[in-house]
Scaffold this active site. Sequence first.
Site, PDB file in Angstrom:
ATOM      1  N   CYS A 113       0.826  -1.213   0.000  1.00  0.00           N
ATOM      2  CA  CYS A 113       0.000   0.000   0.000  1.00  0.00           C
ATOM      3  C   CYS A 113       0.860   1.263   0.000  1.00  0.00           C
ATOM      4  CB  CYS A 113      -0.933  -0.004   1.204  1.00  0.00           C
ATOM      5  SG  CYS A 113      -1.846   1.528   1.369  1.00  0.00           S
ATOM      6  N   CYS A 146      -1.503   1.675  -3.123  1.00  0.00           N
ATOM      7  CA  CYS A 146      -2.523   2.717  -2.929  1.00  0.00           C
ATOM      8  C   CYS A 146      -1.965   4.135  -2.865  1.00  0.00           C
ATOM      9  CB  CYS A 146      -3.287   2.482  -1.624  1.00  0.00           C
ATOM     10  SG  CYS A 146      -3.506   0.783  -1.154  1.00  0.00           S
ATOM     11  N   LYS A 196      -0.021   5.375  -6.021  1.00  0.00           N
ATOM     12  CA  LYS A 196      -1.029   5.359  -7.106  1.00  0.00           C
ATOM     13  C   LYS A 196      -1.954   6.564  -7.010  1.00  0.00           C
ATOM     14  CE  LYS A 196      -4.796   4.103  -6.372  1.00  0.00           C
ATOM     15  NZ  LYS A 196      -5.287   2.781  -6.132  1.00  0.00           N
ATOM     16  N   ALA A 209      12.601 -13.627   6.242  1.00  0.00           N
ATOM     17  CA  ALA A 209      12.510 -14.604   7.334  1.00  0.00           C
ATOM     18  C   ALA A 209      11.722 -15.823   6.856  1.00  0.00           C
ATOM     19  CB  ALA A 209      11.795 -13.968   8.530  1.00  0.00           C
ATOM     20  N   TYR A 223      -9.179  -3.623 -10.940  1.00  0.00           N
ATOM     21  CA  TYR A 223      -8.828  -2.359 -10.287  1.00  0.00           C
ATOM     22  C   TYR A 223      -7.591  -1.723 -10.928  1.00  0.00           C
ATOM     23  CZ  TYR A 223     -11.580  -3.226  -5.979  1.00  0.00           C
ATOM     24  OH  TYR A 223     -12.559  -3.423  -5.057  1.00  0.00           O
ATOM     25  N   GLU A 255      -7.347   1.696 -13.152  1.00  0.00           N
ATOM     26  CA  GLU A 255      -6.735   2.869 -12.526  1.00  0.00           C
ATOM     27  C   GLU A 255      -5.538   3.347 -13.346  1.00  0.00           C
ATOM     28  OE1 GLU A 255      -6.031   1.646  -8.450  1.00  0.00           O
ATOM     29  OE2 GLU A 255      -8.094   2.152  -7.884  1.00  0.00           O
ATOM     30  N   HIS A 274     -27.005  21.915  -0.778  1.00  0.00           N
ATOM     31  CA  HIS A 274     -27.047  22.390  -2.158  1.00  0.00           C
ATOM     32  C   HIS A 274     -26.041  23.519  -2.396  1.00  0.00           C
ATOM     33  CE1 HIS A 274     -28.969  23.043  -6.009  1.00  0.00           C
ATOM     34  NE2 HIS A 274     -29.042  24.326  -5.734  1.00  0.00           N
ATOM     35  N   GLU A 283     -25.766  15.634  -2.851  1.00  0.00           N
ATOM     36  CA  GLU A 283     -27.185  15.840  -2.523  1.00  0.00           C
ATOM     37  C   GLU A 283     -28.072  14.871  -3.304  1.00  0.00           C
ATOM     38  OE1 GLU A 283     -29.144  19.546  -3.820  1.00  0.00           O
ATOM     39  OE2 GLU A 283     -27.382  19.937  -5.051  1.00  0.00           O
TER      40      GLU A 283
HETATM   41  P1  NDP Z   1      -8.508  -7.769 -10.046  1.00  0.00           P
HETATM   42  O1  NDP Z   1      -8.863  -8.997  -9.328  1.00  0.00           O
HETATM   43  O2  NDP Z   1      -9.223  -6.507  -9.745  1.00  0.00           O
HETATM   44  O3  NDP Z   1      -8.669  -8.013 -11.599  1.00  0.00           O
HETATM   45  C1  NDP Z   1      -7.932  -8.997 -12.241  1.00  0.00           C
HETATM   46  C2  NDP Z   1      -8.216  -8.921 -13.722  1.00  0.00           C
HETATM   47  O4  NDP Z   1      -7.335  -9.786 -14.397  1.00  0.00           O
HETATM   48  C3  NDP Z   1      -9.624  -9.349 -14.071  1.00  0.00           C
HETATM   49  O5  NDP Z   1     -10.077  -8.531 -15.097  1.00  0.00           O
HETATM   50  C4  NDP Z   1      -9.446 -10.797 -14.517  1.00  0.00           C
HETATM   51  O6  NDP Z   1     -10.295 -11.166 -15.547  1.00  0.00           O
HETATM   52  C5  NDP Z   1      -8.042 -10.782 -15.078  1.00  0.00           C
HETATM   53  N1  NDP Z   1      -7.325 -12.041 -14.851  1.00  0.00           N
HETATM   54  C6  NDP Z   1      -7.193 -12.703 -13.685  1.00  0.00           C
HETATM   55  N2  NDP Z   1      -6.438 -13.784 -13.836  1.00  0.00           N
HETATM   56  C7  NDP Z   1      -6.061 -13.814 -15.131  1.00  0.00           C
HETATM   57  C8  NDP Z   1      -5.289 -14.709 -15.917  1.00  0.00           C
HETATM   58  N3  NDP Z   1      -4.778 -15.807 -15.403  1.00  0.00           N
HETATM   59  N4  NDP Z   1      -5.105 -14.400 -17.221  1.00  0.00           N
HETATM   60  C9  NDP Z   1      -5.668 -13.292 -17.768  1.00  0.00           C
HETATM   61  N5  NDP Z   1      -6.412 -12.428 -17.066  1.00  0.00           N
HETATM   62  C10 NDP Z   1      -6.618 -12.693 -15.778  1.00  0.00           C
HETATM   63  O7  NDP Z   1      -6.929  -7.630  -9.878  1.00  0.00           O
HETATM   64  P2  NDP Z   1      -5.911  -6.416  -9.909  1.00  0.00           P
HETATM   65  O8  NDP Z   1      -4.623  -7.021 -10.293  1.00  0.00           O
HETATM   66  O9  NDP Z   1      -6.441  -5.280 -10.703  1.00  0.00           O
HETATM   67  O10 NDP Z   1      -5.865  -5.986  -8.391  1.00  0.00           O
HETATM   68  C11 NDP Z   1      -5.589  -6.954  -7.378  1.00  0.00           C
HETATM   69  C12 NDP Z   1      -6.335  -6.650  -6.113  1.00  0.00           C
HETATM   70  O11 NDP Z   1      -5.743  -5.553  -5.463  1.00  0.00           O
HETATM   71  C13 NDP Z   1      -7.790  -6.237  -6.327  1.00  0.00           C
HETATM   72  O12 NDP Z   1      -8.634  -7.345  -6.369  1.00  0.00           O
HETATM   73  C14 NDP Z   1      -8.066  -5.348  -5.156  1.00  0.00           C
HETATM   74  O13 NDP Z   1      -8.530  -6.138  -4.092  1.00  0.00           O
HETATM   75  C15 NDP Z   1      -6.704  -4.758  -4.823  1.00  0.00           C
HETATM   76  N6  NDP Z   1      -6.629  -3.376  -5.321  1.00  0.00           N
HETATM   77  C16 NDP Z   1      -7.466  -2.452  -4.792  1.00  0.00           C
HETATM   78  C17 NDP Z   1      -7.432  -1.149  -5.219  1.00  0.00           C
HETATM   79  C18 NDP Z   1      -8.380  -0.161  -4.631  1.00  0.00           C
HETATM   80  O14 NDP Z   1      -8.908  -0.415  -3.554  1.00  0.00           O
HETATM   81  N7  NDP Z   1      -8.640   0.970  -5.283  1.00  0.00           N
HETATM   82  C19 NDP Z   1      -6.507  -0.696  -6.252  1.00  0.00           C
HETATM   83  C20 NDP Z   1      -5.665  -1.762  -6.749  1.00  0.00           C
HETATM   84  C21 NDP Z   1      -5.733  -3.041  -6.290  1.00  0.00           C
HETATM   85  P3  NDP Z   1     -11.848 -11.572 -15.415  1.00  0.00           P
HETATM   86  O15 NDP Z   1     -12.423 -10.848 -14.233  1.00  0.00           O
HETATM   87  O16 NDP Z   1     -12.428 -11.123 -16.686  1.00  0.00           O
HETATM   88  O17 NDP Z   1     -11.839 -13.027 -15.224  1.00  0.00           O
END
Ligand code: NDP
Length: 449
Positions: free
Chosen positions: A44, A49, A52, A116, A179, A183, A438, A443
Site C-alpha cells: 500500500c 494505494c 497510485k 525470514a 482495479y 486505474e 445544495h 445531494e
Molecule cells: P482484479 O482482481 O481486480 O482483476 C484482475 C483482472 O485480471 C480481471 O479482469 C481478470 O479477468 C483478469 N485475470 C485474472 N487472472 C487472469 C489470468 N490468469 N489471465 C488473464 N487475465 C486474468 O486484480 P488487480 O490485479 O487489478 O488488483 C488486485 C487486487 O488488489 C484487487 O482485487 C483489489 O482487491 C486490490 N486493489 C485495490 C485497489 C483499490 O482499492 N482501489 C486498487 C488496486 C488493487 P476476469 O475478471 O475477466 O476473469
Amino acid sequence: MADEYDYDLFTIGAGSGGVRASRVSAAHGAKVAIAEEHRIGGTCVIRGCVPKKMLVYGAQFAEDLEDAQKFGWTVGETKFDWKVLRDNVFEDVDRINGAYTNTLETHDVKIFHEKARLTGPHEITLDSGKVVTAKHILIATGATPHVPECPGHELGFTSNEAFHLDELPKRILIAGGGYIANEFAGIFNEFGTHVTIINRSDKILRGYDESLRDRLLQISMMKGIEFKFHAEFRGIEKTDEGCLRVSMTNHDDIEVDAVMFATGRVPHTKDLGLEDVGIEMGEKGEIKVDRFSKTNIDHIYAVGDCTDRVQLTPVAIREGQAFADTVFGNDPTSVSYDHIPSAVFSHPPMAGVGMTEGEAKNQLGSVKVYLSDFKAMKNVVAGRNERSLYKMICDGDSGRIVGLHMIGPEAPEIMQAAAIAVKAGLTKKDFDATVALHPTMAEELVLMR
Ligand code: NDP
C-alpha cells in the site's frame, strides 16, 4: 512473557496488517520483532494505494488545465514532466516509510530488514543465518502480482515497476480489466499515452454493479482508451524496431511500447517454510485461517492479502488490530466483512458498498432500485460530456438500503460517509428525511426518485 522464547510475537511482513498487529501487540505489553525483506510499509505505502493515488491526482490536472479555460483562465503552454511527478511521489513514499519505521521503533518492536522463514513451529531463520524463537508467529506477507505464463512475459512489467518508469511509453497495453488495469489506464491516458486494455472475459471490474461498469467503460472509451475483450494473452515478442508485439486470442496482434500485467494478485506464501511446519493453504496458496485469523496451528496466525479474504488495506489493518487485541489484549475480536466500501480510482472514480443490483435480486427477491443520472455542475460549464451515475438498491419490503454505488467526481470521498449509513442499516426514507446540501453532487443521495 517471553522467558522460554526470544519474543512473544514474531511478525513476517511489515505491510499494513503486519505493522498494525506488531505495534498494537507491543502496546499490549508483548515483546515483538518483525522481519521485512523490502521496505517497511508494504504494498500500500511503497508500491500501491499511496503512490497510485498521487499519480491519479497528477493525471487529473490534464483535464483541469483544459477545463480551466472554460472558467475564464488563460492557460499558457502546458507540459507534463513525468520524472518530476515520479520523484516527488518517491519523496513522499520515503516520508511515510520513515513514519511507519518510527512507529515500530517507538513501540520497541525489533526490526529485521531481511527475509525470514519458518524453520520450526516456534523457530524463524533470517537470511543472515540468525535464528530466533517466538511464542506466537504472525504471517503478514501480502500478495504479489500474478503474471500469466506466456512467451515473452518478462518483457512486460507490473504495478510494482510502473512507479519507477524512466519515461512514459507512447503506447501501452494493459492486460486485465480489474482495479489496477482501470486505474493505470486512466493515469497513463491522462498523461498522453495511448492505452489498450485487453481482458480475457467481456467484463471489466467483476464484482461492481453492472450499470457503473458500463458507464466507466463508455466514458473511458470516450476519453480514448481502447478495450479488447475475450482476449487471452498469448505472448510478447520484441520487434526489430524495438517495439513489443503482443498476440492474443480472438484479436489481431498489437504493437506497443510497453506491456503492463494487471491480472490479479496472488498470496505471497512461497518459500516461507509454511508447508514444512504444516500450515494449511488453499489452491491459490492462501493461508487458511479462522475468524480470529488463526491458522490450523494454534500459535500461528495470518492477516491481510496472504489469506486472500478481502484484498484491501483497511481490511488488513483491521485484521492486524483484531489479532493483537485477541492474542495480547485479552479481548477476542473478529473482523466484520459485511458492508466494506471500496473504490476504483479510475477517471472518473467509482465506489460501492453492499450488494449490486444483480446480487440483491438474487438474494432478496423484492428489490427497489433508485437512480440518479446527472451531469456534475463543473462538467456542465467545462462542456465535458461526462455523466455521473448514482444507484441505490433497497430491500423491497423494509426499504433498508442494501447497496449503494456511484461513479463520478469525488465518488470515493462521498461513499466513505454514505457507507456509515448503509452499514448502520438506514432506509431510503432516512436518507430522504435529510435536507439536501445544495449545490453538491452528494445531494443526489437524498433526492433519488
Ligand atoms: P482484479 O482482481 O481486480 O482483476 C484482475 C483482472 O485480471 C480481471 O479482469 C481478470 O479477468 C483478469 N485475470 C485474472 N487472472 C487472469 C489470468 N490468469 N489471465 C488473464 N487475465 C486474468 O486484480 P488487480 O490485479 O487489478 O488488483 C488486485 C487486487 O488488489 C484487487 O482485487 C483489489 O482487491 C486490490 N486493489 C485495490 C485497489 C483499490 O482499492 N482501489 C486498487 C488496486 C488493487 P476476469 O475478471 O475477466 O476473469
